[in-house]
Motif scaffolding. Structure first.
Motif, PDB file in Angstrom:
ATOM      1  N   ILE A   1       0.870  -1.173   0.000  1.00 24.08           N
ATOM      2  CA  ILE A   1       0.000   0.000   0.000  1.00 24.08           C
ATOM      3  C   ILE A   1       0.908   1.224   0.000  1.00 24.08           C
ATOM      4  O   ILE A   1       1.652   1.453   0.953  1.00 24.08           O
TER       5      ILE A   1
ATOM      6  N   SER B   1       2.036   5.320  -1.814  1.00 21.55           N
ATOM      7  CA  SER B   1       1.710   6.514  -2.593  1.00 21.55           C
ATOM      8  C   SER B   1       3.009   7.260  -2.880  1.00 21.55           C
ATOM      9  O   SER B   1       4.079   6.891  -2.377  1.00 21.55           O
TER      10      SER B   1
ATOM     11  N   GLU C   1      -2.549   3.549  -1.481  1.00 23.00           N
ATOM     12  CA  GLU C   1      -3.427   2.713  -2.297  1.00 23.00           C
ATOM     13  C   GLU C   1      -2.698   1.452  -2.712  1.00 23.00           C
ATOM     14  O   GLU C   1      -1.482   1.482  -2.950  1.00 23.00           O
TER      15      GLU C   1
ATOM     16  N   ARG D   1      -3.649   6.739  -9.742  1.00 23.04           N
ATOM     17  CA  ARG D   1      -3.341   5.425  -9.165  1.00 23.04           C
ATOM     18  C   ARG D   1      -4.049   4.274  -9.898  1.00 23.04           C
ATOM     19  O   ARG D   1      -4.101   3.158  -9.384  1.00 23.04           O
TER      20      ARG D   1
ATOM     21  N   ARG E   1      -8.450   4.751  -9.083  1.00 25.86           N
ATOM     22  CA  ARG E   1      -9.131   5.796  -8.301  1.00 25.86           C
ATOM     23  C   ARG E   1      -9.430   6.997  -9.208  1.00 25.86           C
ATOM     24  O   ARG E   1      -9.263   8.156  -8.813  1.00 25.86           O
TER      25      ARG E   1
ATOM     26  N   THR F   1      -5.187  12.437  -5.253  1.00 29.68           N
ATOM     27  CA  THR F   1      -5.167  11.571  -6.425  1.00 29.68           C
ATOM     28  C   THR F   1      -5.497  12.372  -7.685  1.00 29.68           C
ATOM     29  O   THR F   1      -6.486  13.106  -7.707  1.00 29.68           O
TER      30      THR F   1
END
Lengths: 376, 376
Positions: free
Chosen positions: A121, A123, A149, A175, A178, A189
């Protein structure tokens, strides 16, 4: 028009890419260009910054950062990097020098930051550190994209300092799964970010004080920004972003504006099928230019050197899938001509060197730094 | 990007042009297009105007004008034309209907007018006449380009009525060996002309009252304008012109402005060598778009029909040498994308039919009318 030996053109100025012992020649409309491999054996190089004496600081997506000497020799990996989750499109991404690097030796780099050790997970984060003795000191994470994410796609990751060096811009992606988040302001995002180099938020950012909005947002509705530069004459920040299948965009992102993804696009879903509602919509910005079909646009730079005088002020943009260098002639903020040059390799980034030559990074496991200069 | 079967593309959306029994299919990004030969055996067709019931009025550079029926059958040559000097690029050129044609049956046409019977000293003239019983009546020459000139090149010759029908615009050329005249106002060489449909001069033309200036001039510094149209949303008049070797231009010609030829251009002399001083100069306008290398741009039209909804407002432009149809996506007065479609034939003109289909004229001795419609 695609310029390459492999394309038979019925027009006057065909272009070719031919090999010689030490370098290759790319024929273009205004000059024959020498393409030299300056360095190789870099694992998916992603970002490059020019140090003094012809040295370069280069990132590899695989998680390494090194100094490459002017003769192409690669130094050992720089030590002291944070944990970087290398996964699919994620890893170590861009690197930029502090505007006052000569005095402070501070560098900024972007990378895929895991939620916790080993986590998938992730970013995009930006860290700053002082580079000394091939080691990073005083490492500080100044920005982390929210939310983190699963999956390893569309990290964005390109950075550029404003013309006055006061602000740092960072391009982010959606991503992959999303997309709709790109239209709401409560997350990072699919956004373009403006922060101070210490990570704090400028009070005049467009959504500061708006309830629930992330204050770092400069503009929104972006799909995956991976190229950015400052236009020499105007000081304006430009960005390129990947479209879906078609609709790669050049934008001139203005504060608070909505660039439409995923509501309006010139692209379509992979394998066919419409995305969004069409090309345009009230309140959403059209691109300044789009590539359809996609070249998978990666880096961009305004040419401002003295080696290619006919290209002054032109946008140079690179393609992964397109394996190309696209040159856009500009009249202020409009494109009046495109020349498309085939390099035959996936190209990740383009920067103009202090010598006025054009430097490209190839996106391969055996990645290269290519130097383009006028042929003798 | 050139779209044609003969070009191997590494990108996703290759395009092809394949023949079937009755029609051919042109694959484009947004639709497969059926290309039908509606009529053939026209000797270098140059202009086309749509009459009622699917009939068309067509000029042939060889000096004939005829009505072509909706099924492609060609009528006899219309009688009553003035003397037309058919020589090299000169002959019968464009034709337009009076804005009130249904009531007045008046047509306007441009042609190479000799100084005296049989003379090779010619210039571009515009005549009006009433078309009745396949014969021209009440013929009147409303404009003759000054000066007349030996040689048979760069006549311009394209016309368009303003959106309100009040003015007639005529694009002219530099006659090949009078380039410098395009920069002085005492002649019509290399000019864009605005007149009333009776040939008189609008008092608000930009050089009316300027000593020594030809009052019909709207703009200057043009090389050879052979395509013009009115933009649907804005009512503005646009024009395309041939560059030298490179530098074919799309312009949005404004009153009194200088479009640079032969001082600034993106082209070069045939066989190499610079033209003028470079790309731009204070007081001279850059093009909105240029094709370098040249496609030898001929006709242009804004798409405003309902058969190709994705192309609404796009510029369609045709190439002689390029043998192509170029589609320029517009955001107001800027180009944001080009698609290049290979037709494999020299194309002289493009018009949008009342049925929303796209009509092309091919520039060959056995010239054709092609109709482009969405494939079933």
């Amino acid at each position: 028009m695609k310029k390459a030996l492999v394309l038979a053109s019925t027009l006057a100025f065909t272009a070719g890419y031919t090999a010689s012992a030490s370098a290759e020649t790319l024929q273009t409309r205004w000059a024959d260009i020498q393409v030299e491999t300056l360095s190789e054996g870099l694992n998916h190089p992603w970002g490059i910054a020019f140090l003094s004496n012809g040295r370069m600081l280069v990132t590899e997506r695989a998680g390494h950062m090194r100094i490459v000497e002017s003769d192409g020799n690669k130094g050992d990996p720089i030590e002291g990097l944070p944990e970087i989750k290398v996964m699919r499109q994620g890893g170590l991404m861009d690197v930029k020098l502090s505007p006052d690097y000569e005095n402070d030796q501070i560098i900024y780099f972007s990378y895929s930051e895991p939620e916790s050790e080993g986590s998938e997970i992730t970013s995009t984060a930006v860290a700053k550190a002082r580079l000394q003795d091939n080691t990073l000191h005083d490492l500080e994470v100044i920005f982390s994209q929210y939310p983190k994410e699963q999956g390893g796609r569309h990290y964005g990751g390109r950075m550029i300092f404003s013309a006055d060096g006061e602000y740092l811009f960072l391009g982010l992606g959606d991503r992959g799964d999303r997309q709709d988040d790109a239209q709401t302001l409560d997350n990072h995002t699919g956004k373009l970010i403006r922060i101070y180099p210490d990570g704090s938020v400028p009070e005049d950012n467009p959504f500061v004080g708006e309830e629930g909005a992330q204050p770092e947002i400069w503009s929104y509705g972006h799909r995956n920004i991976q190229g950015m530069d400052i236009q020499p004459d105007t000081g304006l920040m430009w960005a390129v972003e990947h479209g879906p299948q078609g609709g790669d965009e050049v934008n001139l992102p203005e504060a608070g504006k909505n660039y439409g993804w995923p509501v309006v696009t010139h692209g379509e879903q992979y394998g066919g099928g419409e995305v969004g509602i069409g090309f345009d919509k009230e309140g959403m910005e059209l691109p300044v230019w789009h590539w359809t079909p996609s070249i998978a646009v990666s880096g961009m730079a305004f040419y401002d050197g003295n080696q290619f005088p006919a290209w002054q002020g032109n946008i140079l943009a690179t393609g992964l899938r397109g394996q190309n260098l696209a040159r856009l002639e500009m009249d202020g903020d409009r494109v009046i001509h495109e020349e498309d040059m085939d390099l035959g390799q996936r190209i990740r980034e383009v920067r103009i060197g202090p010598d006025g030559n054009i430097y490209l990074l190839t996106d391969h496991e055996n990645g290269k730094i290519l130097r383009l200069s006028p042929a003798e």
